[in-house]
Design a protein around this motif. Structure first.
Motif, PDB file in Angstrom:
ATOM      1  N   UNK A   1       0.847  -1.210   0.000  1.00  0.00           N
ATOM      2  CA  UNK A   1       0.000   0.000   0.000  1.00  0.00           C
ATOM      3  C   UNK A   1       0.874   1.248   0.000  1.00  0.00           C
ATOM      4  N   UNK A   2       0.522   2.229  -0.836  1.00  0.00           N
ATOM      5  CA  UNK A   2       1.305   3.456  -0.916  1.00  0.00           C
ATOM      6  C   UNK A   2       0.498   4.675  -0.484  1.00  0.00           C
ATOM      7  N   UNK A   3      -0.758   4.768  -0.903  1.00  0.00           N
ATOM      8  CA  UNK A   3      -1.622   5.900  -0.554  1.00  0.00           C
ATOM      9  C   UNK A   3      -2.989   5.373  -0.144  1.00  0.00           C
ATOM     10  N   UNK A   4      -3.519   5.927   0.936  1.00  0.00           N
ATOM     11  CA  UNK A   4      -4.891   5.649   1.368  1.00  0.00           C
ATOM     12  C   UNK A   4      -5.680   6.960   1.338  1.00  0.00           C
ATOM     13  N   UNK A   5      -6.990   6.845   1.430  1.00  0.00           N
ATOM     14  CA  UNK A   5      -7.873   8.016   1.605  1.00  0.00           C
ATOM     15  C   UNK A   5      -7.829   8.989   0.438  1.00  0.00           C
ATOM     16  N   UNK A   6      -7.619   8.489  -0.758  1.00  0.00           N
ATOM     17  CA  UNK A   6      -7.726   9.325  -1.951  1.00  0.00           C
ATOM     18  C   UNK A   6      -8.948   8.831  -2.732  1.00  0.00           C
ATOM     19  N   UNK A   7      -9.912   9.714  -2.928  1.00  0.00           N
ATOM     20  CA  UNK A   7     -11.175   9.321  -3.537  1.00  0.00           C
ATOM     21  C   UNK A   7     -11.042   9.126  -5.043  1.00  0.00           C
ATOM     22  N   UNK A   8     -11.339   7.921  -5.509  1.00  0.00           N
ATOM     23  CA  UNK A   8     -11.387   7.607  -6.943  1.00  0.00           C
ATOM     24  C   UNK A   8     -10.162   8.082  -7.718  1.00  0.00           C
ATOM     25  N   UNK A   9      -8.954   7.656  -7.318  1.00  0.00           N
ATOM     26  CA  UNK A   9      -7.764   8.027  -8.095  1.00  0.00           C
ATOM     27  C   UNK A   9      -7.842   7.442  -9.501  1.00  0.00           C
ATOM     28  N   UNK A  10      -7.397   8.213 -10.482  1.00  0.00           N
ATOM     29  CA  UNK A  10      -7.570   7.772 -11.871  1.00  0.00           C
ATOM     30  C   UNK A  10      -6.277   7.870 -12.661  1.00  0.00           C
ATOM     31  N   UNK A  11      -5.763   9.099 -12.900  1.00  0.00           N
ATOM     32  CA  UNK A  11      -4.532   9.260 -13.667  1.00  0.00           C
ATOM     33  C   UNK A  11      -3.324   9.404 -12.760  1.00  0.00           C
ATOM     34  N   UNK A  12      -2.163   8.903 -13.227  1.00  0.00           N
ATOM     35  CA  UNK A  12      -0.914   8.995 -12.480  1.00  0.00           C
ATOM     36  C   UNK A  12       0.182   9.554 -13.382  1.00  0.00           C
ATOM     37  N   UNK A  13       1.063  10.379 -12.812  1.00  0.00           N
ATOM     38  CA  UNK A  13       2.226  10.888 -13.544  1.00  0.00           C
ATOM     39  C   UNK A  13       3.291  11.298 -12.542  1.00  0.00           C
TER      40      UNK A  13
ATOM     41  N   UNK B   1     -11.142  11.736  -9.904  1.00  0.00           N
ATOM     42  CA  UNK B   1     -12.257  12.070 -10.792  1.00  0.00           C
ATOM     43  C   UNK B   1     -13.495  12.503 -10.010  1.00  0.00           C
ATOM     44  N   UNK B   2     -13.618  12.073  -8.750  1.00  0.00           N
ATOM     45  CA  UNK B   2     -14.772  12.447  -7.940  1.00  0.00           C
ATOM     46  C   UNK B   2     -14.653  13.878  -7.428  1.00  0.00           C
ATOM     47  N   UNK B   3     -13.431  14.300  -7.097  1.00  0.00           N
ATOM     48  CA  UNK B   3     -13.225  15.606  -6.482  1.00  0.00           C
ATOM     49  C   UNK B   3     -12.778  16.686  -7.469  1.00  0.00           C
ATOM     50  N   UNK B   4     -12.310  16.292  -8.649  1.00  0.00           N
ATOM     51  CA  UNK B   4     -11.766  17.271  -9.580  1.00  0.00           C
ATOM     52  C   UNK B   4     -10.474  17.884  -9.089  1.00  0.00           C
ATOM     53  N   UNK B   5      -9.702  17.102  -8.343  1.00  0.00           N
ATOM     54  CA  UNK B   5      -8.457  17.569  -7.732  1.00  0.00           C
ATOM     55  C   UNK B   5      -7.289  16.741  -8.248  1.00  0.00           C
TER      56      UNK B   5
END
Length: 239
Positions: free
Chosen positions: A30-42, A54-58
């Motif tokens: 596990x690397x990250x918790x508590x991030x809502x609907x992570x989608x893209x990574x860079x 994508x849920x938060x637009x952040x």
């Protein structure tokens, strides 16, 4: 040499682990918790990981230890993200906008596209042209190109539900998509000739690895596949 993968989950619902790290020895951590609907990574040039929600637009900036801070807000349904060679971050709002965030975090509308039913996926080639896939309800979806002036053109038309993409060192473009009704990874040459190189019914994304293999993602698993393809290096940024 590590591989990072999101477990996005249903919209507006958090999964126990948002982003996993798979080490060279195939140990999953596990690397990250508590991030809502992570989608893209860079990644940027300093080793910080960026992830869109994508849920938060952040878009979040994540340190090598997994600590998160907000990098940009107001990105709509933020999906695919990618850096260019100048350290600008591009974000695909699947409702129809490609945003550009410069190094001072100023936000610009870079281009507009047809909305996607799933997500935008962004990849740069060596010339700084942005390639975008955007699944729609059509069975003949486009791969779009956007030049440095924000002008949109079509690179290829005729794929089913195109998603994750990447380039090899010879300039061939690869995309997770359906070609002539068969799902897998499609190779499109600079002459725009398409062929299926990997078959798999639920492939959504992939990345090339340093040993000629690829990490291929389905809806619920990652596969290590030997392809003999050398991937193009990602842009080297200093953001």
């Amino acid at each position: 040499g590590n591989v990072y993968a999101t477990l996005s989950g249903p919209r507006n619902q958090k999964t126990p682990v948002s982003i996993f790290r798979i080490d060279r020895d195939f140990q999953v951590r596990p690397f990250v918790r508590d991030l809502m609907n992570p989608t893209g990574l860079a990644f940027d040039g300093e080793g910080y990981l960026y992830a869109s929600s994508r849920a938060e637009g952040i878009v979040y900036r994540i340190s090598p230890t997994g600590a998160m801070t907000v990098y940009a807000e107001g990105m709509g349904v933020a999906t695919g993200i990618a850096f260019d060679n100048d350290g600008n971050l591009f974000v695909g709002d699947r409702s129809g906008t490609i945003f550009k965030i410069d190094r001072e975090r100023q936000i610009f509308v870079y281009a507009t596209l047809e909305p996607s039913v799933a997500a935008y996926h962004l990849t740069f080639d060596t010339t700084g042209t942005l390639f975008v896939t955007a699944p729609t309800t059509s069975s003949r979806d486009h791969v779009y190109t956007i030049n440095r002036n924000g002008e949109v053109d079509t690179f290829y038309n005729g794929l089913g539900r195109p998603q994750g993409s990447a380039f090899d060192i010879d300039g061939n473009f690869y995309v997770a998509a359906s070609l002539n009704g068969q799902r897998g990874i499609v190779r499109i040459t600079p002459r725009r000739e398409a062929s299926l190189i990997v078959s798999g019914s639920s492939i959504v994304g992939f990345c090339f690895l340093e040993d000629g293999c690829a990490a291929i993602a389905t809806n619920n698993a990652l596969y290590h596949v030997e392809l003999g393809i050398e991937g193009q290096l990602l842009p080297s940024t200093n953001s």
